[in-house]
Scaffold this active site. Structure first.
Site, PDB file in Angstrom:
ATOM      1  CG  ASP A 224      46.343   1.684  48.022  1.00 27.58           C
ATOM      2  OD1 ASP A 224      45.146   1.636  47.687  1.00 27.58           O
ATOM      3  OD2 ASP A 224      46.736   2.201  49.088  1.00 27.58           O
TER       4      ASP A 224
ATOM      5  NE  ARG B  83      53.452   3.067  53.900  1.00 26.44           N
ATOM      6  CZ  ARG B  83      52.170   3.281  53.582  1.00 26.44           C
ATOM      7  NH1 ARG B  83      51.740   2.991  52.359  1.00 26.44           N
ATOM      8  NH2 ARG B  83      51.327   3.759  54.469  1.00 26.44           N
TER       9      ARG B  83
ATOM     10  CG  ASP C 294      41.862   3.334  54.518  1.00 22.18           C
ATOM     11  OD1 ASP C 294      41.689   4.281  55.311  1.00 22.18           O
ATOM     12  OD2 ASP C 294      42.987   2.919  54.195  1.00 22.18           O
TER      13      ASP C 294
END
Length: 409
Positions: free
Chosen positions: A97, A131, A183
């Site tokens: 990503d 995160r 995904d």
């Protein structure tokens, strides 16, 4: 002169990725694997913030082969990933990503792991930056495992190393009709079809970066998209696995990760229309896939909430959620010589609610946290029960005797 096939193609789908893209590309350039063994295919999915220009600047100076594709916005990550996969020539493909980054030795270690074990999928340890990444699958490095023997079912993101020939052979692609969870579908199918999966747990291969602008789809997606994602993943499991324990153990994942959060604290903040819509969206999933084999693998409060969704009882669900929100502790209730522990969340034992006690029965892993329940006590009881059953079976098997005590011929 023929050009050697690269070991790995890094596919980067990028949309409005600045300034995170700068460090992402730097992490690719910093790989310890020889540049000639890496191919990069980067897709600018209609960005207007300089993402495309940044990719082209990288392609002009990078020591590895870089192809930049600029296209109109496709609406989600699946389209760019499929474009990159179709163009890839490496033995392996890795989906990176554009706002995340690789550990310097990531590609070298993962390719070596796949080559050493002949596995089709390799997971590299993930750490989060602003995160919270999944954690349960990184306890130890696994040379060869599968989706049933490990916790890899709880990391279904696409950021893994896949053998490209394997993906081609099974025609595994990203579902472009899904806006979130695409995904999960891709990775679960790869897990199920793979000839082995490897886990690199002793080195951080991937850094999952939290964006301050809130543009992560996983954060911003509507609740209806979550049900679409759950429906797709459950349907995949139904198609690829017969009904039974193996399907049940994997079905835990969409129920626990995708469906259950819709019936957590957020449900208390939802208005009546949204609550009703969530119940309606959940009904066909609960009717088709919720069963005792899935339920028994969950903690009591998880099982109870989903059971109330299955029974379409939002009124009782609100009581349970208010109880949890208040951080109240359920009263433990021991039965059968302390071998069974029930957790008395709201409506336990209520005739009006009509919920069977089994919903409140704690499984051994959850029960072990309570001092009144001991594993050895439960096992002793179970062994004693088994001995009684064996004795009764032996009596039934004894041959009939004649008068005088001799066995009949």
């Amino acid at each position: 002169m023929a050009v050697a096939q690269p070991d790995v193609t890094v596919v980067i789908g990028a949309y409005e990725a600045m300034p995170y893209l700068v460090e992402c590309l730097a992490s690719v350039e910093a790989q310890t694997m020889a540049p000639g063994l890496i191919e990069v295919i980067a897709i600018d999915d209609g960005s207007r913030d300089g993402t495309g220009e940044c990719l082209e600047e990288f392609a002009a100076r990078a020591p590895m082969a870089v192809t930049v594709i600029r296209q109109e916005n496709s609406g989600g990550p699946s389209g760019p990933r499929n474009v990159g996969l179709a163009k890839a020539t490496g033995r392996y493909v890795f989906f990176l990503d554009a706002d995340d980054r690789l550990g310097a030795e990531a590609l070298e270690r993962m390719v070596a792991m796949a080559d050493r074990n002949g596995t089709d999928v390799v997971l590299g340890r993930v750490e989060g930056i602003n995160r919270n990444p999944p954690k349960s699958m990184w306890a130890k490095t696994l040379e060869r495992t599968d989706v049933f023997s490990s916790n890899i079912k709880f990391t279904l993101s696409a950021q893994k190393l896949f053998r490209r020939e394997f993906l081609q052979r099974h025609d595994i692609r990203f579902d472009e009709s899904l806006w979130t969870g695409e995904d999960a579908l891709f990775t679960m199918e790869a897990y199920l079809r793979a000839d082995g999966v490897s886990v690199v747990a002793d080195y951080t291969c991937y850094y999952l970066v939290g964006r301050s602008d809130g543009k992560h789809v996983t954060k911003s997606g509507s609740y209806t998209l979550r049900f679409d994602s759950a429906r797709a993943l459950m349907g995949l499991l139904e198609r690829l696995l017969p009904a039974g324990p193996k399907r049940d153990v994997l079905m835990v994942r969409p129920f626990l990760v995708t469906v259950l959060p819709q019936f957590g604290p957020v449900f208390l903040r939802n208005d009546e229309e949204i609550r009703r819509t969530k119940m309606e969206l959940a009904r066909p999933l609960m009717d088709a896939y919720w069963n005792e084999g899935v339920a028994q693998r969950l903690k009591v409060h998880e099982r109870l909430r989903l059971e109330l969704v299955a029974r379409q009882r939002p009124d009782l669900l609100v009581d349970v959620l208010e109880f949890i929100k208040a951080k109240s502790e359920p009263t433990p209730v021991l039965k059968k010589r302390n071998t069974q522990l029930y957790l008395a969340y709201p409506h336990y034992g209520s005739r009006d609610a009509g919920l069977p006690d089994r919903i409140y029965l704690a499984e051994p892993r959850e029960a072990s946290a309570y001092p009144g329940w001991r594993k050895d006590t439960a096992e002793t009881f179970l062994r004693g029960f088994a001995r009684k059953v064996r004795r009764r079976l032996r009596r039934f098997r004894r041959p009939p005797t004649r008068p005088g005590g001799t066995a009949a011929a």
